[in-house]
Design a protein around this motif. Structure first.
Motif, PDB file in Angstrom:
ATOM      1  N   PRO A  35      11.445   3.726 -48.801  1.00 56.68           N
ATOM      2  CA  PRO A  35      11.337   3.350 -47.391  1.00 56.68           C
ATOM      3  C   PRO A  35      12.704   2.997 -46.797  1.00 56.68           C
ATOM      4  N   SER A  36      12.801   3.054 -45.487  1.00 57.37           N
ATOM      5  CA  SER A  36      13.985   2.498 -44.835  1.00 57.37           C
ATOM      6  C   SER A  36      13.558   1.189 -44.150  1.00 57.37           C
ATOM      7  N   ILE A  37      14.547   0.383 -43.844  1.00 53.04           N
ATOM      8  CA  ILE A  37      14.253  -0.967 -43.343  1.00 53.04           C
ATOM      9  C   ILE A  37      14.198  -0.970 -41.813  1.00 53.04           C
ATOM     10  N   TRP A  38      13.124  -1.530 -41.279  1.00 50.24           N
ATOM     11  CA  TRP A  38      12.952  -1.636 -39.824  1.00 50.24           C
ATOM     12  C   TRP A  38      12.645  -3.092 -39.474  1.00 50.24           C
ATOM     13  N   ARG A  39      13.099  -3.475 -38.297  1.00 43.31           N
ATOM     14  CA  ARG A  39      12.891  -4.859 -37.861  1.00 43.31           C
ATOM     15  C   ARG A  39      11.828  -4.918 -36.763  1.00 43.31           C
ATOM     16  N   ILE A  40      11.014  -5.965 -36.809  1.00 45.30           N
ATOM     17  CA  ILE A  40       9.971  -6.132 -35.787  1.00 45.30           C
ATOM     18  C   ILE A  40      10.599  -6.692 -34.517  1.00 45.30           C
ATOM     19  N   LYS A  41      10.508  -5.903 -33.460  1.00 43.61           N
ATOM     20  CA  LYS A  41      11.110  -6.312 -32.194  1.00 43.61           C
ATOM     21  C   LYS A  41      10.083  -7.041 -31.324  1.00 43.61           C
ATOM     22  N   ASN A  42       8.846  -6.564 -31.401  1.00 45.08           N
ATOM     23  CA  ASN A  42       7.766  -7.219 -30.660  1.00 45.08           C
ATOM     24  C   ASN A  42       6.509  -7.244 -31.511  1.00 45.08           C
ATOM     25  N   TYR A  43       5.749  -8.276 -31.341  1.00 43.11           N
ATOM     26  CA  TYR A  43       4.462  -8.395 -32.023  1.00 43.11           C
ATOM     27  C   TYR A  43       3.446  -8.787 -30.967  1.00 43.11           C
ATOM     28  N   ARG A  44       2.404  -7.982 -30.809  1.00 38.32           N
ATOM     29  CA  ARG A  44       1.366  -8.289 -29.830  1.00 38.32           C
ATOM     30  C   ARG A  44       0.013  -8.358 -30.520  1.00 38.32           C
ATOM     31  N   THR A  45      -0.741  -9.384 -30.214  1.00 37.25           N
ATOM     32  CA  THR A  45      -2.120  -9.447 -30.696  1.00 37.25           C
ATOM     33  C   THR A  45      -2.964  -8.612 -29.744  1.00 37.25           C
ATOM     34  N   GLU A  46      -3.740  -7.681 -30.282  1.00 31.76           N
ATOM     35  CA  GLU A  46      -4.568  -6.828 -29.425  1.00 31.76           C
ATOM     36  C   GLU A  46      -5.994  -7.360 -29.353  1.00 31.76           C
ATOM     37  N   THR A  47      -6.603  -7.531 -30.521  1.00 31.91           N
ATOM     38  CA  THR A  47      -7.958  -8.087 -30.589  1.00 31.91           C
ATOM     39  C   THR A  47      -7.948  -9.075 -31.758  1.00 31.91           C
ATOM     40  N   ALA A  48      -9.131  -9.615 -32.094  1.00 30.53           N
ATOM     41  CA  ALA A  48      -9.199 -10.629 -33.142  1.00 30.53           C
ATOM     42  C   ALA A  48      -8.601 -10.130 -34.456  1.00 30.53           C
ATOM     43  N   ILE A  81       2.862  -3.718 -33.512  1.00 34.23           N
ATOM     44  CA  ILE A  81       4.261  -4.082 -33.730  1.00 34.23           C
ATOM     45  C   ILE A  81       5.164  -2.959 -33.233  1.00 34.23           C
ATOM     46  N   ASP A  82       6.227  -3.359 -32.562  1.00 33.65           N
ATOM     47  CA  ASP A  82       7.282  -2.419 -32.185  1.00 33.65           C
ATOM     48  C   ASP A  82       8.413  -2.625 -33.172  1.00 33.65           C
ATOM     49  N   LEU A  83       8.874  -1.549 -33.769  1.00 27.33           N
ATOM     50  CA  LEU A  83       9.911  -1.643 -34.796  1.00 27.33           C
ATOM     51  C   LEU A  83      11.182  -0.964 -34.310  1.00 27.33           C
ATOM     52  N   VAL A  84      12.305  -1.496 -34.770  1.00 22.94           N
ATOM     53  CA  VAL A  84      13.576  -0.817 -34.507  1.00 22.94           C
ATOM     54  C   VAL A  84      14.311  -0.612 -35.822  1.00 22.94           C
ATOM     55  N   ASN A  85      14.970   0.508 -35.908  1.00 23.10           N
ATOM     56  CA  ASN A  85      15.766   0.821 -37.086  1.00 23.10           C
ATOM     57  C   ASN A  85      17.222   0.598 -36.714  1.00 23.10           C
ATOM     58  N   GLU A  86      17.786  -0.478 -37.266  1.00 23.68           N
ATOM     59  CA  GLU A  86      19.153  -0.826 -36.886  1.00 23.68           C
ATOM     60  C   GLU A  86      20.174   0.146 -37.466  1.00 23.68           C
ATOM     61  N   HIS A  87      19.735   0.919 -38.433  1.00 21.00           N
ATOM     62  CA  HIS A  87      20.672   1.880 -39.033  1.00 21.00           C
ATOM     63  C   HIS A  87      20.245   3.312 -38.739  1.00 21.00           C
ATOM     64  N   GLY A  88      19.564   3.508 -37.614  1.00 27.34           N
ATOM     65  CA  GLY A  88      19.058   4.834 -37.281  1.00 27.34           C
ATOM     66  C   GLY A  88      20.192   5.826 -37.036  1.00 27.34           C
TER      67      GLY A  88
END
Lengths: 153, 396, 280
Positions: C7-20, C25-32
């Motif tokens: 795998p490559s490493i990605w960071r969570i930029k946003n986390y949203r609760t949708e339902t229970a 999660i929105d991820l960004v790859n800092e080494h893209g």
């Protein structure tokens, strides 16, 4: 009541019903409208009619002591509401309420039952159409019971 | 960057000369390979079975041993000669050297940014596979299709495969559970080897007829004491393999087998075999082509170091097909059916070849003695009866 | 050659609760590569998400294929890995490998009416299709989205559904199995197949994409066939156990198909035989 005949003939539920039967059952029909929030009927009321929905949206609900009103089905234009008028003791089992302004044709159950007794061919035709609807509702109910979107735990 | 070139085996007029190697001079072949930097893996007797392990000298080979195999039964027996390869196949296959049973995929370490992942794959060992049977050459070729000929390449397999030096040995006998002739995978090694040997034992002589299948095979044979094989020796070698072909312990009719199994998903025989199958997964572990794996994740006590391992897995477990909510194959019937239908039918759609090479391991090593050839025949037989019946009904 | 299992490493930029039980999660790859922090993918494809020490899970991509800045996944917390993923927060990192699998037929559908039928979390892998259709709206005929969920609080992407519903160029119908008093819901109740008669489409010129529980897909296909849709116009997304995602581990087989590399999206006529066989 002559004006209702074409409305009945073009409703999907009566599609391809012979013209003479359309004419015959038009005698049992009346035009109705319900405002948003208005009840069409309540559980335990006498079920003396069914509705050909022409426009709007109605809800079928059941009242539970802990959870209040539980919405189990909605219906809109082109659909048919109610088959309790076919089966003794002719009582509604659920509540039905208009969610928005709804126009429908109300068919008088007693009147229809009498016409069916007189003309079993009409009776058979109506029962075929209603049994398809009953079967469809039963399938849908079973699927709902399975809670297919829920987790299995 | 690894360049994968596997099928550099070539049979040309020049290389296709047959050589004679005396039994005792096979030691020289092993030494020539060792001197070229290889570790030689070959058959050896351990715990009452012939397994594949490191061999350094002729004495390490199962000299004078043979195996007797029947459904659910494997016995070593003494031969009345000093044959080095007078047996068929044991519980091991070469897949454990090409497709490791346990493999660390990567390690992860926590750091100030989160964690980092590293892969510490060691370079593949330089191995010689000594004593590869024709069915096993085909098994390797089948796994090549799975691991290196698809859109994604298993580089661990690929590197090991590229390096492996293959010394094939033609079969001079067939085991009680062998059916390579049905699968058209033997008993003669046709291709996919660096050197192929046929062991010839006569009252007064004991030698091997050798043929090179690659440039490096030629080079190793040049370092081994040999002489050109004469016509009678070559003829003898051919007859030995023909004899083995005539002695197959089992037969599997492969005519239309894919369609046969696809259309018999609901055949009552699956229930029957399920009543005998213990779902122990022995067949999948012993099978030289079964390739399924699972993964396991571990962390150490500090929680700062994690590893991800790949292990052989088996479609005979319920976990194998588990998704949230339950397993897709709950019944034993469905799991046996999956294995056999995959092996003999779906494999053809997936990889253009049967997944079965007729080595008989799944039959021998099944504790219940379930016989894939018998199961296939039972389905075919019932179906034939049904068709005949329809025909009779049609005629009536 | 890159090892496809790394795998490559990605960071969570946003986390949203949708339902229970569902979150995005929105991820960004800092080494893209080329400074790209998102991922090129086709609607319907999935990634393997790795959580440190816990393992991997196959999760479809739920974001906009045109968005090169973030990689979006919507996850339902139902297993060990996904429950652990649910506990992550903004700034945490996870491993990602992919994208894998076959896409929805958005190219083949050009010129056709498009009918999308989704159930539950099945809307997530179809959201990239909707983004795509909206972006290239003029290339398609009528667009209809029918969505079924368990109850009003289980409806995924509710605000977006309402926004799409407000567009004049697509029909959006949502239904719930049931709704309790107090749950704000003015939509439909009943099974999603009940919505099909309301969808306007030309059966001979329609591409259908279905994603949801297998049972829901089965009944949806029956309803569609009653209305004259051919099997080769129907596409479904299948789900099976996946370990490697690259066709090497054997877990996700469905008859002769490997869901991970031949699917997850299949034209229905190509898997019909397997689809109807039990415990296959």
């Amino acid at each position: 009541m002559e004006t209702l005949e074409p409305l009945i003939a073009e409703h999907p539920f009566f599609r391809d019903l012979p013209r003479e039967y359309i004419h015959l059952i038009t005698g049992c029909a009346s035009n109705v409208r319900f405002d948003a929030g208005q009840y069409l009927f309540r559980e335990e009321d006498e079920a003396n009619q069914f509705y050909l929905i022409r426009q709007g949206k109605i809800a079928v609900e059941v009242f539970t002591p802990q959870q209040g009103r539980l919405l189990i089905q909605t219906m809109g234009a082109g659909e048919v509401l109610g088959w309790s008028w076919l089966v003794p003791p002719y009582k509604w089992r659920f509540d039905s309420r208009a969610i928005e302004l709804t126009r429908a044709i109300s068919m008088d159950g007693k009147c229809l039952r009498a016409k069916c007794e007189d003309d079993p061919r009409l009776g058979y035709e109506l029962f075929k159409r209603f049994s398809a609807i009953i079967a469809e509702r039963l399938h849908a109910t079973r699927l709902q019971m399975l809670d297919i979107y829920g987790t299995s735990e | 960057m690894v360049t994968f070139i596997y099928f550099n085996y070539m049979i040309t007029e020049n290389n296709n000369s047959f050589l004679r190697i005396e039994r005792e001079d096979l030691q020289g072949l092993i030494e020539a390979l060792a001197e070229s930097g290889y570790r030689v893996i070959g058959p050896t007797v351990r715990d009452g079975a012939i397994v594949y392990d490191e061999v350094e000298k002729l004495d390490d080979l199962p000299a004078g041993w043979t195996d007797e195999q029947q459904p659910g039964s494997y016995r070593l027996k003494r031969r009345d000669d000093r044959a080095l390869f007078g047996f068929n196949v044991g519980p091991h296959s070469w897949k454990k050297f090409l497709h490791p049973p346990n493999l660390r995929l990567f390690q992860a370490k926590r750091n100030d940014k989160g964690f980092e992942i590293s892969n510490d794959n060691q370079p593949a060992p330089d191995l010689v596979f000594l004593g590869v049977r024709a069915c096993e050459l085909h098994a390797i070729a089948i796994q090549d299709k799975v691991f290196i000929n698809g859109p994604y390449v298993d580089s661990v397999y690929g590197e090991r495969r590229e390096k492996a030096f293959v010394v094939a040995v033609n079969c001079g006998q067939a085991g009680g559970t062998c059916f390579c002739t049905s699968m058209k995978t033997g008993p003669r090694a046709e291709s996919g080897f660096d050197i192929a040997l046929t062991e010839v034992i006569e009252t007064d002589q004991h030698y091997f007829v050798a043929e090179a299948g690659s440039e490096r095979g030629v080079e190793i044979l040049e370092k081994t004491r040999t002489r050109k094989a004469d016509e009678s020796e070559k003829k003898k070698a051919v007859e030995i393999v023909e004899f083995a072909a005539s002695r197959m312990g089992r037969n599997l009719d492969t005519t239309g087998i894919k369609e046969l199994l696809y259309r018999n998903h609901d055949h009552p025989r699956w229930e029957d075999v399920a009543s005998r199958c213990l779902t122990c997964a022995n067949c999948t572990m012993a099978c030289p082509t079964c390739f399924c794996t699972t993964v396991e994740d571990t962390t150490d006590l500090t929680g700062d170091h994690a590893e991800r391992w790949r292990r052989w897995d088996s479609c005979f477990t319920t976990d194998f097909s588990y998704i949230h909510g339950g397993s897709m194959r709950v019944s034993v019937k469905s799991r046996y059916r999956q294995w056999m239908t995959h092996k003999l039918a779906a494999w053809i759609d997936q990889f253009g070849t049967s997944g079965c090479v007729g080595c008989g391991r799944c039959i021998t090593w099944c504790p219940a003695g379930i016989d894939i050839t018998e199961e296939a025949a039972a389905i075919r037989k019932n179906e034939l009866q049904r068709e005949n019946k329809e025909q009779q009904d049609g005629n009536a | 050659m890159n090892d496809p299992m790394m795998p490559s490493i990605w960071r969570i930029k946003n986390y949203r609760t949708e339902t229970a039980d569902t979150f995005t999660i929105d991820l960004v790859n800092e080494h893209g590569q080329d400074g790209m922090t998102g991922m090129h993918f086709q609607p319907g494809q999935f990634n393997m998400l790795y959580l440190f020490g816990a393992g991997e899970s196959a999760i479809s991509i739920s974001g906009d294929p045109r968005n090169k800045d973030v990689l979006t996944h919507t996850v339902r917390a139902v297993g060990t890995v996904t429950r652990a993923l649910a506990r992550l927060k903004r700034g945490d990192v996870i491993g990602v490998r992919g994208p894998y699998g076959s896409p929805w037929p958005v190219v083949e559908a050009i010129g056709n009416d498009v009918l999308i039928v989704a159930g539950g979390i099945g809307l997530a892998p179809l959201r990239p299709v909707i983004y795509h259709l909206i972006a290239e709206r003029e290339k398609y005929g009528k667009v209809t989205l029918l969505y079924g969920a368990r109850s009003p609080v289980d409806i995924l992407f509710r605000q977006e559904l309402e926004k799409w519903r407000g567009r004049f160029d697509m029909q959006v119908e949502a239904t719930v199995d049931n709704a309790r008093q107090g749950q704000t819901w003015h939509g439909n109740a009943g099974v999603v197949t009940g919505l099909i008669p309301r969808a306007g489409f030309d059966p001979s010129q329609t591409t259908v994409m279905i994603c949801g529980p297998e049972l829901m897909m089965r009944f949806t296909i029956i309803e569609l066939q009653k209305r004259g849709i051919e099997e080769d116009a129907i596409h479904v997304s299948m789900e099976r156990n996946m370990k490697c995602a690259i066709g090497l581990c054997g877990h996700c087989q469905l008859g002769p198909e490997f869901i991970c590399k031949n699917g997850p999206v299949f034209r229905f006529d190509r898997i019909r035989d397997s689809f109807r066989k039990r415990e296959i």
